[in-house]
Design an enzyme around this catalytic site. Structure first.
Site, PDB file in Angstrom:
ATOM      1  N   TYR A   1     -30.158  50.746  21.840  1.00 29.47           N
ATOM      2  CA  TYR A   1     -29.041  49.825  22.104  1.00 29.47           C
ATOM      3  C   TYR A   1     -28.076  50.533  23.035  1.00 29.47           C
ATOM      4  O   TYR A   1     -27.763  51.711  22.836  1.00 29.47           O
ATOM      5  CB  TYR A   1     -28.343  49.467  20.794  1.00 29.47           C
TER       6      TYR A   1
ATOM      7  N   ASP B   1     -28.242  57.755  27.988  1.00 25.03           N
ATOM      8  CA  ASP B   1     -27.121  57.115  27.297  1.00 25.03           C
ATOM      9  C   ASP B   1     -26.735  58.039  26.132  1.00 25.03           C
ATOM     10  O   ASP B   1     -27.344  57.988  25.062  1.00 25.03           O
ATOM     11  CB  ASP B   1     -27.520  55.728  26.810  1.00 25.03           C
TER      12      ASP B   1
ATOM     13  N   LYS C   1     -17.440  57.241  22.271  1.00 30.30           N
ATOM     14  CA  LYS C   1     -17.239  57.709  20.894  1.00 30.30           C
ATOM     15  C   LYS C   1     -16.458  59.021  20.801  1.00 30.30           C
ATOM     16  O   LYS C   1     -15.234  59.036  20.952  1.00 30.30           O
ATOM     17  CB  LYS C   1     -18.599  57.788  20.188  1.00 30.30           C
TER      18      LYS C   1
END
Ligand code: KE4
Length: 431
Positions: free
Chosen positions: A146, A241, A269
């Site tokens: 994702y 990613d 994050k």
């Protein structure tokens, strides 16, 4: 022992009237585990408290950012100091380059970086840049990975190995995923077949170098090197990613851990320390294609927000101060936790395997090794849901989905680990 959730339940009833599902991100609704999602009101170190006063040992950590734990003093102080000078200017501020320097220092493959406000923006922008840099349209992603919710990335896995994308969400026209290929993870022949079928047409391959979004799944030995080799040979950009793995699995992320230099890296994050930050970066010659220097447009009102920069700088400085010891300690503690829980499952006769890289891990309710989406989907999600609920009752908060990674922070103590293993032993006995 069941908890009093009266306050959370009434807060959920109110929220549902005002916000879809009462949540601002779907996974928080506990749809895949059932039960009433507690509303949290405070976090401190490794613990969170809900509106009814129940305390939990937290292994979500805001889905990854809180590697230092909740309300880390240095981070809070940095945010407070910055806030005293205002919250946002929409103009350049010194701290943006301060955080950029810390990121560039940790990721040798990054010479320039652009900050945005979410991981979704980071991956969406990196893909736009890859398409501009290569003049190609087709992008490759992997089933079970994702990368945020931009249209081109919301695809269902193609039926065949090289079947172009099928929309994975309502509202995504098939034209928007017509140039997206979804391949099985950890499957080099599938990548080779795709490059054969679409020779000279593939703009980029975007991959979670350690997957968090089908649960924690590791790259098989040589897999990342194979992706690096074939993309370099074919003039396709390799995008790591690292929104979840950056500063998580190592100070320099999976790039450091596996010694691979991608063409572009996306981050998020941890670099925001709990405030909204995403980033994408790479060689200066590539990044200088981004506006205002080059023709690739990308913008954001709150990109480089001073409070978010302050939180990110404070976080990364803490990690950098003792980077060897810091990650070694987290790795050991997470290793003890995972070993304790999987032993408890074995003793209870429950089929469980676990994957872990450093302080990110997942307990899978299956007897198979989980190496891709196909094996991940053999998990008994009902059993996971019951395990999750029993742990919550015992004061332990795992991510509310079998297909998510859990995170240990520097604030977790040996006592927390022992309490968690004891709670898991009881929960497993109930299964
Ligand atoms: P955001 O847009 O949610 O900041 O980042 C998207 C993203 C991109 N890349 C990776 C590897 C990610 O893990 C994410 C977001 N991760 C999820 C947790 N699996 C966020 C939690 C949520 O959606 O609420």
């Amino acid at each position: 022992m069941s908890r009093n959730l009266d306050q959370s339940r009434s807060l959920q009833k109110r929220a549902e009237k005002l916000i879809p599902g009462g949540v601002n991100s779907p996974v928080r609704a506990f749809g895949s585990v059932g039960g009433d999602p507690p509303f949290l009101v405070r976090g401190q170190g490794a613990h969170v408290w809900d509106a009814d006063g129940n305390r939990y040992i937290d292994y979500v950590g805001s889905w990854g950012p809180l590697i230092l734990g909740h309300a880390a003093p240095e981070v809070i102080e940095a945010i407070v100091q910055a806030a005293r000078n205002g919250t946002s200017f929409g103009a350049s501020t010194p701290t943006e380059a301060d955080l950029a320097a810390l990121v560039i220092d940790a990721f040798p493959a990054i010479e320039k970086v652009r900050f945005v406000s979410s991981g979704t923006e980071a991956t969406m922008s990196a893909i736009r840049l890859a398409r501009a840099a290569t003049g190609r349209k087709i992008i490759v992603k992997f089933e079970g990975c994702y990368h945020g919710h931009s249209d081109a990335l919301l695809v269902k896995a193609g039926s065949g190995v090289a079947t172009l994308g099928i929309p994975g969400s309502a509202g995504v026209p098939e034209e928007f995923v017509a140039f997206t290929l979804a391949l099985p993870y950890n499957d080099v022949p599938a990548v080779v077949a795709a490059f054969d079928k679409f020779k000279g047409q593939l703009a980029c391959v975007i991959v979670e170098p350690v997957v968090g979004n089908m649960g924690c799944v590791l790259p098989t030995p040589g897999y990342l090197a194979a992706l690096r080799l074939i993309t370099a040979r074919e003039g396709t950009l390799l995008i790591f990613d690292e929104v979840m793995t950056g500063f998580r699995v190592a100070f320099g992320g999976a790039s450091e851990l596996y010694n691979i230099k991608p063409d572009l890296t996306t981050l998020g994050k941890i670099i925001g320390g709990g405030l909204p930050v995403g980033a994408y970066g790479g060689p200066a010659k590539l990044m200088d294609m981004v506006a205002p220097v080059g023709p690739v447009y990308q913008a954001g009102t709150l990109s480089g927000n001073p409070l978010a920069m302050a939180a990110g700088i404070a976080t990364l400085c803490q990690l950098k101060a003792n980077r060897q010891g810091f990650y070694k300690q987290l790795d050991e503690m997470a290793g003890n936790l995972v070993a304790g829980v999987t032993l408890a499952a074995k003793e209870a006769g429950i089929a469980m395997t676990a994957n872990r890289v450093g302080s990110m891990f997942t307990f899978f309710f299956t007897d198979r090794q989980v190496t891709d989406w196909q094996s991940a989907s053999t998990c008994d999600t009902v059993k996971f849901g019951r395990f999750h609920g029993a742990l919550l009752d015992a004061g332990v908060w795992l991510p509310p989905s079998q297909f998510e990674a859990a995170f240990l922070s520097a604030a977790h103590t040996q006592g927390d680990i022992e309490d968690t293993i004891a709670a898991a032993r009881e929960a497993l006995a109930l299964l």
